[in-house]
Design a protein around this motif. Sequence first.
Motif, mmCIF file in Angstrom:
data_model
loop_
_atom_site.group_PDB
_atom_site.id
_atom_site.type_symbol
_atom_site.label_atom_id
_atom_site.label_comp_id
_atom_site.label_asym_id
_atom_site.label_seq_id
_atom_site.Cartn_x
_atom_site.Cartn_y
_atom_site.Cartn_z
ATOM 1 N N ASN A 285 -3.003 -17.275 6.551
ATOM 2 C CA ASN A 285 -3.650 -17.865 7.722
ATOM 3 C C ASN A 285 -2.818 -18.977 8.347
ATOM 4 O O ASN A 285 -2.883 -19.197 9.561
ATOM 5 C CB ASN A 285 -5.035 -18.405 7.360
ATOM 6 C CG ASN A 285 -6.043 -17.299 7.138
ATOM 7 O OD1 ASN A 285 -5.849 -16.176 7.583
ATOM 8 N ND2 ASN A 285 -7.116 -17.612 6.434
ATOM 9 N N SER A 288 -0.472 -17.133 10.659
ATOM 10 C CA SER A 288 -1.129 -16.571 11.834
ATOM 11 C C SER A 288 -1.589 -17.663 12.792
ATOM 12 O O SER A 288 -1.572 -17.472 14.018
ATOM 13 C CB SER A 288 -2.308 -15.691 11.419
ATOM 14 O OG SER A 288 -3.294 -16.443 10.731
ATOM 15 N N THR A 289 -1.972 -18.818 12.247
ATOM 16 C CA THR A 289 -2.384 -19.934 13.103
ATOM 17 C C THR A 289 -1.238 -20.402 13.992
ATOM 18 O O THR A 289 -1.426 -20.670 15.186
ATOM 19 C CB THR A 289 -2.898 -21.104 12.247
ATOM 20 O OG1 THR A 289 -4.033 -20.680 11.501
ATOM 21 C CG2 THR A 289 -3.273 -22.295 13.117
ATOM 22 N N TYR A 291 1.421 -18.595 14.906
ATOM 23 C CA TYR A 291 1.750 -17.545 15.889
ATOM 24 C C TYR A 291 0.706 -17.505 17.007
ATOM 25 O O TYR A 291 1.041 -17.322 18.179
ATOM 26 C CB TYR A 291 1.837 -16.194 15.193
ATOM 27 C CG TYR A 291 2.982 -16.090 14.196
ATOM 28 C CD1 TYR A 291 4.141 -16.855 14.343
ATOM 29 C CD2 TYR A 291 2.903 -15.236 13.106
ATOM 30 C CE1 TYR A 291 5.178 -16.771 13.445
ATOM 31 C CE2 TYR A 291 3.945 -15.143 12.198
ATOM 32 C CZ TYR A 291 5.076 -15.900 12.362
ATOM 33 O OH TYR A 291 6.115 -15.819 11.479
ATOM 34 N N GLU A 292 -0.564 -17.688 16.657
ATOM 35 C CA GLU A 292 -1.613 -17.694 17.677
ATOM 36 C C GLU A 292 -1.439 -18.877 18.638
ATOM 37 O O GLU A 292 -1.662 -18.756 19.844
ATOM 38 C CB GLU A 292 -2.984 -17.740 17.013
ATOM 39 C CG GLU A 292 -3.369 -16.430 16.336
ATOM 40 C CD GLU A 292 -4.598 -16.574 15.470
ATOM 41 O OE1 GLU A 292 -5.187 -17.672 15.444
ATOM 42 O OE2 GLU A 292 -4.969 -15.592 14.793
ATOM 43 N N GLU A 293 -1.036 -20.024 18.077
ATOM 44 C CA GLU A 293 -0.820 -21.205 18.923
ATOM 45 C C GLU A 293 0.331 -20.960 19.896
ATOM 46 O O GLU A 293 0.253 -21.334 21.071
ATOM 47 C CB GLU A 293 -0.537 -22.426 18.049
ATOM 48 C CG GLU A 293 -0.366 -23.713 18.847
ATOM 49 C CD GLU A 293 -0.224 -24.923 17.961
ATOM 50 O OE1 GLU A 293 0.523 -25.844 18.356
ATOM 51 O OE2 GLU A 293 -0.852 -24.950 16.881
ATOM 52 N N LEU A 295 1.369 -18.046 20.998
ATOM 53 C CA LEU A 295 0.935 -17.029 21.963
ATOM 54 C C LEU A 295 0.053 -17.601 23.063
ATOM 55 O O LEU A 295 0.114 -17.154 24.207
ATOM 56 C CB LEU A 295 0.172 -15.921 21.236
ATOM 57 C CG LEU A 295 1.004 -14.817 20.584
ATOM 58 C CD1 LEU A 295 0.132 -13.939 19.704
ATOM 59 C CD2 LEU A 295 1.703 -13.978 21.641
ATOM 60 N N THR A 296 -0.750 -18.569 22.729
ATOM 61 C CA THR A 296 -1.709 -19.084 23.708
ATOM 62 C C THR A 296 -1.202 -20.307 24.460
ATOM 63 O O THR A 296 -1.892 -20.789 25.367
ATOM 64 C CB THR A 296 -3.033 -19.457 23.000
ATOM 65 O OG1 THR A 296 -2.760 -20.398 21.948
ATOM 66 C CG2 THR A 296 -3.686 -18.220 22.409
#
Length: 297
Positions: A285, A288-289, A291-293, A295-296
């Motif tokens: 996690n 993924s946190t 990578y999500e940051e 991406l957004t």
Amino acid sequence: MVSSIAKEYMDWADLIVAQRVVGDLMYHVIRYCKLQGKKVVYELDDNIFKYPDSPEYVKNGLQAETLSAIRIIRSSDAVTTSTEAIAETVKELVDTPVYVLPNQIDFADIERLTFSARKRPSVGWAGGHYHVQDFGLVENALEKVLEKYPEIVLIMYGACPKGLYERKKARIFLQPFMPVEEFHFWMASFRFDIGIAPLYKTEFAKSRSNLRLLQYAAMKIPVVASNYGEYGRALGSGLAGITAEDDQWVDRIGYLIEHPDEREELSKKAHNYVRENYDMEKSVNSWSTVYEEVLTR
């Protein structure tokens, strides 16, 4: 993306993670991804901006390689590293966001390995051939260990000091030049009783990650390591093991040779600590946190 860089591997993704490779090829790949509207994270696992003054690093084009890496990082949306020391260096050079994602162990992969039966007690090391200075700390000590303990064999995966090998080749098993992803396979195939992890004190070495110590611990191999950088930090933060200063390697290795019960206890404690704190399944996690940051953003 390390050796096989093809458009088909990139076009389906929203975020690309590139690593290790520098130069015009990687730069143009990243530029292609950006033109396609993708986010790019560059993973940096060595402090290539602070190479040591050591023969294996003194090569033509080193400065150009560093400048190339800066250009690549500036073209990326973020950088991930395994250590704070690398992150701090990157922050001094560029404005690209940097995230520290410590190394983790895939225990499912470890558990698939078949460990060999131990026939003779052994001292072992695993790593690439960029360790001339590190070997300088232990070459004489390892020779003295072999002389003091005639039952001991030395197992070296990836490299071995030339002089030591020539003088003691009958007592050394050497598996040279293997890919980093095969280290754990070989460590399991020829399981050694004591792992060593010397680290010569340079800015580059301070940036090395604790991966080798984690692999040793995952395989229940007790370690004698330098008390420096991420090695010292790991051993000072709960990872069981023994530290050695420059003149202590013979005594510290000898202690574990002479005390098999202590070896067993250290290996169990280290394994349990890494299982609890560095299990990839428990920490995915955190990746993924990040990578999500990216991406957004």
